[in-house]
Design a protein around this motif. Structure first.
Motif, PDB file in Angstrom:
ATOM      1  N   GLU A 103       0.829  -1.206   0.000  1.00 13.91           N
ATOM      2  CA  GLU A 103       0.000   0.000   0.000  1.00 13.91           C
ATOM      3  C   GLU A 103       0.866   1.259   0.000  1.00 13.91           C
ATOM      4  OE1 GLU A 103      -2.780  -0.101   3.211  1.00 13.91           O
ATOM      5  OE2 GLU A 103      -3.630  -2.038   2.591  1.00 13.91           O
ATOM      6  N   LEU A 104       0.472   2.250  -0.777  1.00 12.31           N
ATOM      7  CA  LEU A 104       1.184   3.536  -0.803  1.00 12.31           C
ATOM      8  C   LEU A 104       0.187   4.651  -0.467  1.00 12.31           C
ATOM      9  CD1 LEU A 104       3.267   3.096  -4.108  1.00 12.31           C
ATOM     10  CD2 LEU A 104       4.035   2.687  -1.771  1.00 12.31           C
ATOM     11  N   PRO A 105       0.026   4.993   0.821  1.00  9.26           N
ATOM     12  CA  PRO A 105      -0.972   5.993   1.225  1.00  9.26           C
ATOM     13  C   PRO A 105      -0.730   7.345   0.561  1.00  9.26           C
ATOM     14  CG  PRO A 105      -0.061   4.855   3.146  1.00  9.26           C
ATOM     15  CD  PRO A 105       0.769   4.451   1.965  1.00  9.26           C
ATOM     16  N   GLY A 106      -1.806   7.946   0.076  1.00 10.09           N
ATOM     17  CA  GLY A 106      -1.722   9.288  -0.511  1.00 10.09           C
ATOM     18  C   GLY A 106      -1.223   9.320  -1.942  1.00 10.09           C
ATOM     19  N   VAL A 107      -0.756   8.172  -2.453  1.00  9.74           N
ATOM     20  CA  VAL A 107      -0.233   8.139  -3.825  1.00  9.74           C
ATOM     21  C   VAL A 107      -1.348   7.615  -4.740  1.00  9.74           C
ATOM     22  CG1 VAL A 107       1.511   7.211  -5.377  1.00  9.74           C
ATOM     23  CG2 VAL A 107       2.091   7.685  -2.987  1.00  9.74           C
ATOM     24  N   GLY A 108      -1.833   8.473  -5.616  1.00  6.76           N
ATOM     25  CA  GLY A 108      -2.912   8.089  -6.520  1.00  6.76           C
ATOM     26  C   GLY A 108      -2.456   7.008  -7.487  1.00  6.76           C
ATOM     27  N   ASN A 120      -6.018   5.480  -3.975  1.00  7.03           N
ATOM     28  CA  ASN A 120      -4.597   5.414  -3.631  1.00  7.03           C
ATOM     29  C   ASN A 120      -4.091   3.984  -3.815  1.00  7.03           C
ATOM     30  OD1 ASN A 120      -4.547   8.109  -3.014  1.00  7.03           O
ATOM     31  ND2 ASN A 120      -4.930   7.785  -0.839  1.00  7.03           N
ATOM     32  N   VAL A 121      -2.827   3.869  -4.188  1.00  8.97           N
ATOM     33  CA  VAL A 121      -2.274   2.578  -4.576  1.00  8.97           C
ATOM     34  C   VAL A 121      -2.509   1.515  -3.489  1.00  8.97           C
ATOM     35  CG1 VAL A 121      -0.188   1.315  -5.269  1.00  8.97           C
ATOM     36  CG2 VAL A 121      -0.494   3.701  -5.963  1.00  8.97           C
ATOM     37  N   ASN A 122      -3.398   0.596  -3.796  1.00  6.44           N
ATOM     38  CA  ASN A 122      -3.698  -0.572  -2.958  1.00  6.44           C
ATOM     39  C   ASN A 122      -4.287  -0.259  -1.583  1.00  6.44           C
ATOM     40  OD1 ASN A 122      -2.810  -2.376  -4.937  1.00  6.44           O
ATOM     41  ND2 ASN A 122      -0.687  -2.244  -4.239  1.00  6.44           N
TER      42      ASN A 122
END
Lengths: 247, 477
Positions: free
Chosen positions: A89-94, A141-143
């Motif tokens: 998971e990459l929080p905040g990264v669309g 956000n990514v995953n």
């Protein structure tokens, strides 16, 4: 073509791969099956260049390039793609931003022109449609907050957009229901061509009902102890790995 | 360090050049005479000089605060220059500005020529101790907006300045505010009249150039009833081995239903990789929501300075007024930041929001310090605070020091805090998709800061994103 020669690798003091030999010609799909702890995930991480895995012996070539000498991002540019068992998971990264950054990083390294946002969206929307995904995938956000099946679909979307020559699927089927399994299989099958090869790592035979492999290898104790046709997978399903370990 | 390595390290701070220009400087050190000289230089009225002298005498009896989580060798206030300005006469219009200065601002990406300027943004350019140019003043004056150097406002609009200067940050507020009140040289003055929505973004670009000189600017923004304005400040300085002091004061006043949005992209020279040089940024920023339903919103992206000490705050007096603080503070190498906010709830049904994102890399130390104070009069007050820290590497520190004081039982205060590290698996995931290590860190950090960056005006959000990535170069691996 992927060529693995006498590959030994360890994590800390523990030797996990003890001499893996494997050749995957372009156009073929090979499956690697094996019990827990056999070294399946280690093999996929060594091939994609994760830190913490030390290669002590052996060589890996992809299209005559020395894979082990390359940084992970350069392996991606060379056409190697790892579909993760547990996508991160990459929080905040669309998702759209991430995908476009990745696609353009790879294109840059390959000496191709970068895609602008409009051109990229067009390509991404088409890929999403092919994978029967909802368009809001690109906005999330990514995953983050994705279900297990959605994460795996997202891996397939990345694969479709990065257009690798060699895909390594590390137990991509784990935790998936049949519908999601089919989507993963469709993702791989859609890429099948004379210039595409895949290494499908799996614990269970059922994924191979949907991605029919050309060759099945059995990895036990850090070595490939048997190779055969798709029928070998069925045999393993019926009799398990125990009989093979003695061989 | 070899010469080429040094070049490489210095290449990362792209604003580190100096402008070679004839400067007028006052003698080193601080005394009543220096205060008088500054006041005389600006042709100030007697009341302004008296105000300064009062502040100076107060300052002499005060002591530097020591409660912040920062450390530095003692500052010798008598070893600094308190005034430095380009020697040429203050220009009357943009056409008179020294071409060398115009080139400097162009290099900084701030063209002062109105035709080349960023569309819709008026700029006040402050160079060391003086404002050297203010663009679009005529366009703004058509709607009644005053945007000019503070030194000019003291002469031209004394009634406004006397009414509001020091009314939000009194001279005795703290050591650095008292120092600033005595020796402030220039800064911006903004007045938005009743009912006017400022037609352009306003911005001030602060540049320190002279050696051994402190910059003490002062900014005063007043939004009258139902007025609104969005203001942005940017800051850079040359690379020097010694530390330089920047002690500014910013005061905002919002009257009934007025809205002030104040954004900062702070990129003072942070010092080199070994912690040599860099700006000491000791700044007092405060806004007063005096009117009903008024709103003050602070957004800051702090990437520069050797030391940052600042707490942009809101005093919520008016019923239903709103205070916001959105902050990204990034420290790398040997930088130290102790920053946060104070939200003082006095009026009924006042609300405040605090979103703070701290990123520490290298050997740096990053502290969030905040106060939410709810007075007995503030029935129905609400606050939401979220403080997140992100660590990169094993040698940096992140600290969160939230104070909450509530004297009203009907108030609601929420506080959330997290601390995380950039995980190895996140980096590997990005790299396996073709991103370089540095691009991966940039992407993850920008994702972490998204809630704050989206508060910045569009053009500056893009700049800020780039700045975050550049400031982190070399922090991983």
């Amino acid at each position: 073509m992927l060529e693995i020669k006498n590959l030994h690798a360890r994590i800390g003091d523990k030797e996990i791969l003890k001499g893996v030999n494997l050749t995957v010609p372009d156009g073929e799909i090979h499956a690697i099956m094996g019990p827990n702890g056999a070294g399946k995930s280690t093999l996929s991480y060594v091939l994609s260049g994760r830190d913490g895995y030390e290669v002590t012996q052996g060589e890996v070539f992809y299209n005559s390039q020395d894979v082990l000498a390359l940084a992970p991002e350069d392996r991606a540019a060379a056409g190697i793609f790892l579909a993760f068992q547990y996508p991160v998971e990459l929080p905040g990264v669309g998702n759209a931003n991430f995908l476009r950054t990745a696609v353009n990083a790879v294109r840059r390294k390959r000496g191709e022109a970068e895609m602008d946002a409009v051109a990229f969206l067009k390509v991404a929307r088409a890929a999403i449609k092919n994978l029967s995904m909802k368009e809001d995938f690109l906005k999330r956000n990514v995953n983050v907050g994705f279900s297990g099946g959605e994460k795996k679909r997202n891996e397939m979307l990345q694969m479709a957009l990065l257009q690798p020559g060699l895909a390594i699927l590390d137990e991509t089927d784990s935790g998936l229901d049949i519908d999601a399994l089919k989507i993963v299989a469709d993702g791989v099958n859609a890429l099948r061509s004379a210039r595409f090869a895949a290494l499908v790592i799996t614990h269970y035979q059922r994924l191979l009902d949907y991605i029919v492999p050309d060759v099945v290898h059995v990895l036990v104790g850090g070595r490939i102890i048997r190779s055969g046709s798709a029928a070998l997978a069925l045999e393993l399903e019926a009799h398990g790995y125990t009989g093979l370990e003695a061989a | 360090m070899s010469a080429s390595m040094q070049e490489l390290a210095s290449a990362k701070y792209q604003y580190g050049f100096t402008t070679d220009i004839l400067m007028e400087e006052f003698p080193r050190g601080l005394s009543e005479d220096i205060v008088r000289l500054i006041s005389a230089k600006k042709s100030e009225p007697a009341w302004m000089l008296e105000w300064r002298l009062k502040a100076y005498r107060l300052w002499l009896r005060m002591e530097e605060p020591d409660w912040a989580h920062i450390s530095h060798p003692p500052i010798d206030y008598n070893d600094l220059y308190y005034y430095a300005a380009p020697a040429r006469e203050q220009p009357k219009s943009l056409d008179d500005v020294d071409p060398e200065l115009l080139r400097t601002y162009e290099k900084l990406g701030i063209p002062l020529n109105e035709r080349a300027a960023l569309a819709g943004v008026a700029v006040d350019a402050v160079f060391d101790s003086v404002s050297v140019a203010t663009t679009f003043r005529e366009t703004l004056s058509k709607s009644g907006v005053i945007f000019c150097p503070l030194s000019e406002a003291v002469r031209e609009y004394p009634e406004l300045v006397r009414k509001y200067l020091g009314s939000v940050v009194p001279m005795h507020d703290n050591y650095f505010a008292a120092l600033n009140s005595a020796v402030f040289s220039d800064g911006s003055f903004v007045y938005i009249p009743k009912g006017v929505r400022c037609p352009m973004e306003l911005s001030t670009y602060f540049r320190i150039n002279a050696r051994n000189t402190g910059q003490f600017e002062r900014t005063l923004i007043i939004a009258d009833d139902e007025a609104s304005v969005s203001y942005l400040e940017g800051c850079t300085a040359p690379m020097r081995d010694e530390n330089q002091l920047h002690a500014a004061v910013v005061e905002l006043v919002a009257l009934d239903s007025a809205k002030i949005k104040y954004s900062t992209v702070q990129n003072w020279y942070p010092g080199d990789a070994d912690g040599r040089g860099g700006i000491y940024n000791f700044v007092t920023k405060r806004g007063a929501c005096r009117g009903r339903d008024s709103k003050i919103s602070w957004t800051q992206v702090e990437t520069g300075s050797a030391i940052t000490w600042k707490y942009p705050s809101c005093v919520l007096l008016g019923e239903g007024s709103v205070g916001e603080f959105y902050s990204v503070a990034l420290t790398n190498n040997h930088q130290q930041a102790d920053t946060g906010t104070k939200m003082i709830h006095i009026g009924r049904n006042t609300t405040s929001t605090i979103i703070s994102k701290g990123i520490s890399a290298g050997k740096s130390d990053n502290t969030y310090r905040g106060l939410v104070k709810i007075l007995a009069s503030a029935s129905g007050a609400r606050n939401f605070t979220q403080c997140d820290s992100l660590l990169i590497g094993n040698e940096c520190g992140a600290h969160t020091v939230p104070y909450i004081e509530s004297r009203n039982a009907s108030a609601k205060v929420e506080h959330e805090a997290t601390t995380s590290k950039i995980a190895e698996d996140q980096l590997f995931y990005c790299r396996s998709r073709g991103l370089s290590q540095e691009d991966a860190v940039g992407l993850i950090v920008n994702g972490f800061c998204k809630d704050v960056l989206k508060e910045l005006p569009m053009e500056f959000a893009v700049e800020a994103q780039k700045l975050l990535s550049v400031s982190l170069e070399g922090s991983v691996g």
